[in-house]
Design an enzyme around this catalytic site. Structure first.
Site, PDB file in Angstrom:
ATOM      1  N   GLY A   1      47.379  48.862  98.790  1.00  7.52           N
ATOM      2  CA  GLY A   1      46.635  48.290  97.516  1.00  7.52           C
ATOM      3  C   GLY A   1      46.330  49.124  96.781  1.00  7.52           C
ATOM      4  O   GLY A   1      46.126  49.232  95.489  1.00  7.52           O
ATOM      5  N   ARG A   2      45.329  50.163  97.398  1.00  6.10           N
ATOM      6  CA  ARG A   2      44.733  51.218  96.647  1.00  6.10           C
ATOM      7  C   ARG A   2      45.686  52.148  96.037  1.00  6.10           C
ATOM      8  O   ARG A   2      45.312  52.694  94.883  1.00  6.10           O
ATOM      9  CB  ARG A   2      43.791  52.042  97.557  1.00  6.10           C
TER      10      ARG A   2
ATOM     11  N   GLY B   1      35.250  55.873  67.151  1.00  6.33           N
ATOM     12  CA  GLY B   1      33.997  55.510  66.603  1.00  6.33           C
ATOM     13  C   GLY B   1      33.593  54.193  66.619  1.00  6.33           C
ATOM     14  O   GLY B   1      33.699  53.374  67.559  1.00  6.33           O
ATOM     15  N   GLY B   2      33.075  53.640  65.474  1.00  6.85           N
ATOM     16  CA  GLY B   2      32.678  52.175  65.479  1.00  6.85           C
ATOM     17  C   GLY B   2      33.912  51.054  65.481  1.00  6.85           C
ATOM     18  O   GLY B   2      33.748  50.105  66.133  1.00  6.85           O
TER      19      GLY B   2
ATOM     20  N   GLU C   1      33.917  37.488 100.814  1.00  3.35           N
ATOM     21  CA  GLU C   1      33.059  36.420 100.672  1.00  3.35           C
ATOM     22  C   GLU C   1      31.684  36.529 100.292  1.00  3.35           C
ATOM     23  O   GLU C   1      31.542  37.892 100.016  1.00  3.35           O
ATOM     24  CB  GLU C   1      32.869  35.932 102.289  1.00  3.35           C
TER      25      GLU C   1
ATOM     26  N   GLU D   1      32.469  54.121  96.077  1.00  2.11           N
ATOM     27  CA  GLU D   1      31.430  54.522  97.496  1.00  2.11           C
ATOM     28  C   GLU D   1      32.371  54.173  98.526  1.00  2.11           C
ATOM     29  O   GLU D   1      32.096  55.185  99.606  1.00  2.11           O
ATOM     30  CB  GLU D   1      30.166  53.698  97.407  1.00  2.11           C
TER      31      GLU D   1
ATOM     32  N   ASP E   1      45.053  50.008 102.319  1.00  6.30           N
ATOM     33  CA  ASP E   1      45.453  51.582 101.799  1.00  6.30           C
ATOM     34  C   ASP E   1      46.809  51.205 100.897  1.00  6.30           C
ATOM     35  O   ASP E   1      46.910  52.014 100.032  1.00  6.30           O
ATOM     36  CB  ASP E   1      45.933  52.206 103.274  1.00  6.30           C
TER      37      ASP E   1
ATOM     38  N   GLU F   1      39.253  46.369  95.791  1.00  6.34           N
ATOM     39  CA  GLU F   1      40.223  47.070  96.643  1.00  6.34           C
ATOM     40  C   GLU F   1      39.430  48.310  97.392  1.00  6.34           C
ATOM     41  O   GLU F   1      40.016  49.382  97.606  1.00  6.34           O
ATOM     42  CB  GLU F   1      41.439  47.431  96.184  1.00  6.34           C
TER      43      GLU F   1
END
Length: 299
Positions: free
Chosen positions: A160-161, A257-258, A45, A285, A158, A281
């Site tokens: 889903g991770r 590279g580019g 939310e 942290e 758990d 999910e």
């Protein structure tokens, strides 16, 4: 495309399998598992992201129904889902103990969704807001008991991770294959850039990190199949694999590279797609918090 399937299977089918009644499984799980319908997981939310106990979508019992009111954001598959697993609280004062899960068909009166959110990456999966206005849900569509929603959500995440860890490994593997091929084709100073030690070290680091992440993902999947609790293994797999994917795609883009910065080459997409694996999910942290709490609790 991978996260569309992962959300449907891990975040919707799995909790229905473990917590649903036989009637709920017949009505909802069977078509979802068969690919006839698509599901979404409606937990997040505007003010409840990493802290789901702060959610404010309400569920008020009214006879044989519950009346739901509230809003959800960043709902993967939300644009086209036929069924939503919605988490609401029967009493905000109870915090996580008031959270309850509901199986909500998208055609339910009072159910509405916003437009597709165009994101940095993973745009094959439709991400949107959901809104519920005086939405009546039969009590028989409650998943589990009142107040069991938080447990259902955490156990579901758990599993889903582990899926997100696998997704991160896949993105990194694709980026590595592109970088390996490009390094042998692209020439500078009269020879392929793969001949230069700096590029060789990039390739060595990338390949090693992918193997380590893949093994951690397999370890998480093994734990889910063989252990009652596997939060530690799932979080370790998700944390390492997602951060690995970010580092690997950065190095793969650098090898290009580019050209890696333009959309003509696939590697820039892998770079963008990898970033979300550190966020959804459960952020990196949050993974570290769960891992640390587990270690301290079991020391």
């Amino acid at each position: 495309s991978g996260v569309i399937l992962s959300v449907n299977n891990s975040l919707v089918c799995d909790p229905l399998l473990h917590f649903g009644t036989e009637e709920q499984k017949r009505e909802f799980l069977t078509p979802l598992a068969a690919g006839e319908k698509l599901g979404c997981f409606a937990l997040t939310e505007p003010e409840a992201g990493s802290d789901p106990s702060a959610l404010r979508t309400s569920a008020v019992r009214d006879g044989d129904d519950y009346v739901l009111n509230g809003n959800k954001v960043f709902i993967t598959n939300g644009t086209h889902a036929d069924v939503a697993l919605v988490f609401a609280t029967v009493d905000p004062e109870l915090k996580h103990k008031g959270i309850t899960a509901f199986i909500v068909p998208a055609e339910t009166a009072g159910y509405s969704r916003g437009g597709h959110e165009y994101k940095l990456g993973v745009n094959a999966s439709g991400t949107t807001e959901l809104a519920f206005a005086d939405m009546r849900i039969p009590a028989r569509q409650r998943l589990g008991d009142e107040g069991q929603g938080f447990r259902i959500a955490m156990q579901t995440l758990d599993a889903g991770r582990i899926g997100i860890a696998a997704q991160a490994v896949g993105i990194a593997q694709a980026a590595f294959e592109e970088a390996l091929a490009y390094s042998q084709q692209r020439e500078q100073f009269g020879r392929p850039i793969a001949d230069f030690q700096a590029i060789q070290f990039y390739l060595a680091d990338i390949s090693t990190e992918i193997v380590a992440a893949r093994l951690l993902s397999w370890n998480g999947a093994w734990a889910a199949d063989n252990q009652k609790r596997y939060s530690l293994e799932a979080c370790q797999a998700k944390l390492f694999s997602s951060e690995m994917a970010q580092k690997v795609t950065t190095k793969a883009l650098q090898i290009h590279g580019g050209y890696g910065y333009v959309r003509e080459y696939n590697v820039e997409r892998y770079f963008r797609d990898a970033r979300i694996t550190e966020i959804y999910e459960g952020t990196s942290e949050i993974q570290k918090t769960v891992i640390a709490n587990w270690l301290l609790e079991h020391s």
